[in-house]
Scaffold this motif. Structure first.
Motif, mmCIF file in Angstrom:
data_model
loop_
_atom_site.group_PDB
_atom_site.id
_atom_site.type_symbol
_atom_site.label_atom_id
_atom_site.label_comp_id
_atom_site.label_asym_id
_atom_site.label_seq_id
_atom_site.Cartn_x
_atom_site.Cartn_y
_atom_site.Cartn_z
ATOM 1 N N TRP A 68 -0.196 16.893 45.965
ATOM 2 C CA TRP A 68 -0.582 15.496 45.958
ATOM 3 C C TRP A 68 -0.081 14.827 47.229
ATOM 4 O O TRP A 68 1.027 15.115 47.698
ATOM 5 N N ASP A 69 -0.878 13.926 47.775
ATOM 6 C CA ASP A 69 -0.426 13.127 48.901
ATOM 7 C C ASP A 69 0.755 12.276 48.441
ATOM 8 O O ASP A 69 0.852 11.932 47.251
ATOM 9 N N PRO A 70 1.657 11.918 49.340
ATOM 10 C CA PRO A 70 2.865 11.180 48.927
ATOM 11 C C PRO A 70 2.577 9.906 48.129
ATOM 12 O O PRO A 70 3.290 9.607 47.176
ATOM 13 N N GLU A 71 1.528 9.173 48.500
ATOM 14 C CA GLU A 71 1.232 7.945 47.758
ATOM 15 C C GLU A 71 0.691 8.216 46.349
ATOM 16 O O GLU A 71 0.694 7.339 45.497
ATOM 17 N N GLU A 72 0.254 9.457 46.078
ATOM 18 C CA GLU A 72 -0.281 9.826 44.768
ATOM 19 C C GLU A 72 0.792 10.317 43.796
ATOM 20 O O GLU A 72 0.514 10.509 42.614
ATOM 21 N N LEU A 73 1.990 10.560 44.286
ATOM 22 C CA LEU A 73 3.058 11.056 43.423
ATOM 23 C C LEU A 73 3.282 10.087 42.270
ATOM 24 O O LEU A 73 3.193 8.875 42.446
ATOM 25 N N GLU A 74 3.579 10.640 41.105
ATOM 26 C CA GLU A 74 3.858 9.787 39.959
ATOM 27 C C GLU A 74 4.806 10.481 38.995
ATOM 28 O O GLU A 74 4.951 11.702 39.020
ATOM 29 N N VAL A 75 5.432 9.667 38.168
ATOM 30 C CA VAL A 75 6.338 10.168 37.133
ATOM 31 C C VAL A 75 5.620 10.030 35.800
ATOM 32 O O VAL A 75 5.099 8.959 35.472
ATOM 33 N N ASP A 76 5.590 11.119 35.041
ATOM 34 C CA ASP A 76 4.916 11.068 33.743
ATOM 35 C C ASP A 76 5.838 10.503 32.670
ATOM 36 O O ASP A 76 7.006 10.182 32.922
ATOM 37 N N ASP A 77 5.337 10.385 31.465
ATOM 38 C CA ASP A 77 6.097 9.814 30.344
ATOM 39 C C ASP A 77 7.281 10.673 29.934
ATOM 40 O O ASP A 77 8.194 10.193 29.258
ATOM 41 N N ASP A 78 7.268 11.957 30.305
ATOM 42 C CA ASP A 78 8.380 12.859 29.973
ATOM 43 C C ASP A 78 9.477 12.836 31.029
ATOM 44 O O ASP A 78 10.474 13.548 30.904
ATOM 45 N N GLY A 79 9.293 12.060 32.098
ATOM 46 C CA GLY A 79 10.317 11.953 33.136
ATOM 47 C C GLY A 79 10.242 13.029 34.198
ATOM 48 O O GLY A 79 11.265 13.435 34.755
ATOM 49 N N PHE A 80 9.038 13.486 34.520
ATOM 50 C CA PHE A 80 8.845 14.489 35.569
ATOM 51 C C PHE A 80 8.066 13.878 36.724
ATOM 52 O O PHE A 80 7.020 13.254 36.513
ATOM 53 N N LEU A 81 8.586 14.064 37.931
ATOM 54 C CA LEU A 81 7.911 13.645 39.154
ATOM 55 C C LEU A 81 6.924 14.746 39.522
ATOM 56 O O LEU A 81 7.310 15.851 39.893
ATOM 57 N N MET A 82 5.636 14.443 39.391
ATOM 58 C CA MET A 82 4.589 15.446 39.576
ATOM 59 C C MET A 82 4.115 15.465 41.027
ATOM 60 O O MET A 82 3.935 14.411 41.634
#
Length: 140
Positions: A68-82
Motif C-alpha cells: 500500500w502507498d503510505p497514504e493508504e496505510l490504515e489500522v483495522d479494528d483488531d489493532g493491526f497496521l496493514m
C-alpha cells in the motif's frame, strides 16, 4: 539516525530488476512525511526505510502482492497496521499497532474471509526479502 535497512532494500532493484537503483525508485523523506501526515500513527523504521528505498518502484511495490502507498496505510479494528495485500485480496499483512515502535516488528497475516490474524514468525525485513525471493523465483 542510522539507516538499518535502506541499502539492503535498495539492493533489491539490481537483484530483481537488473537495473541500478535510481532516486526515483524511492520516496524522499519529505514525500514520505507528507504522505503519512494525516495518519494518527507512526510506522516502524523498517517500513519507513522500505518506502524511502522502493516507494516509487512499481515493479517491486506491485510484484505479485501489492504494498500500500503510505497514504493508504490504515489500522483495522483488531489493532493491526496493514501495509500489503495479495492480488486476490484473500490475505492482508500488517503489524500489531502496539509494535510500531520496534524498528523491525513481526509481520502478521490476516485471512480476509475469516478475519483472523496469524503471525508470520518473521520480521518485516525478513518477510520482504523472503517474499521477493519467492515472487521472482516462482517462474523457475
Amino acid at each position: 539516525m542510522t539507516d538499518m535497512f535502506l541499502e539492503k532494500f535498495r539492493a533489491l532493484v539490481p537483484k530483481y530488476l537488473e537495473d541500478e537503483w535510481q532516486e526515483e525508485d524511492g520516496l524522499t523523506p519529505g514525500e514520505l512525511d507528507e504522505a503519512l501526515a494525516d495518519h494518527s500513527f507512526t510506522i516502524p523504521l523498517a517500513l519507513r526505510e522500505f518506502y524511502l528505498a522502493l516507494g516509487g518502484c512499481e515493479d517491486l511495490m506491485e510484484a505479485y502482492h501489492y504494498f500500500w502507498d503510505p497514504e493508504e496505510l490504515e489500522v483495522d479494528d483488531d489493532g493491526f497496521l496493514m501495509f500489503l495485500e495479495d492480488e486476490e485480496e484473500q490475505f492482508t499483512w500488517g503489524f500489531r499497532i502496539a509494535d510500531v515502535s520496534i524498528p523491525d516488528p513481526i509481520v502478521w497475516r490476516r485471512n480476509n474471509a475469516r478475519g483472523q490474524w496469524k503471525s508470520e514468525e518473521g520480521t518485516f525485513s525478513e518477510f520482504v526479502f523472503d517474499m521477493f525471493e519467492w515472487a521472482f523465483n516462482d517462474e523457475d
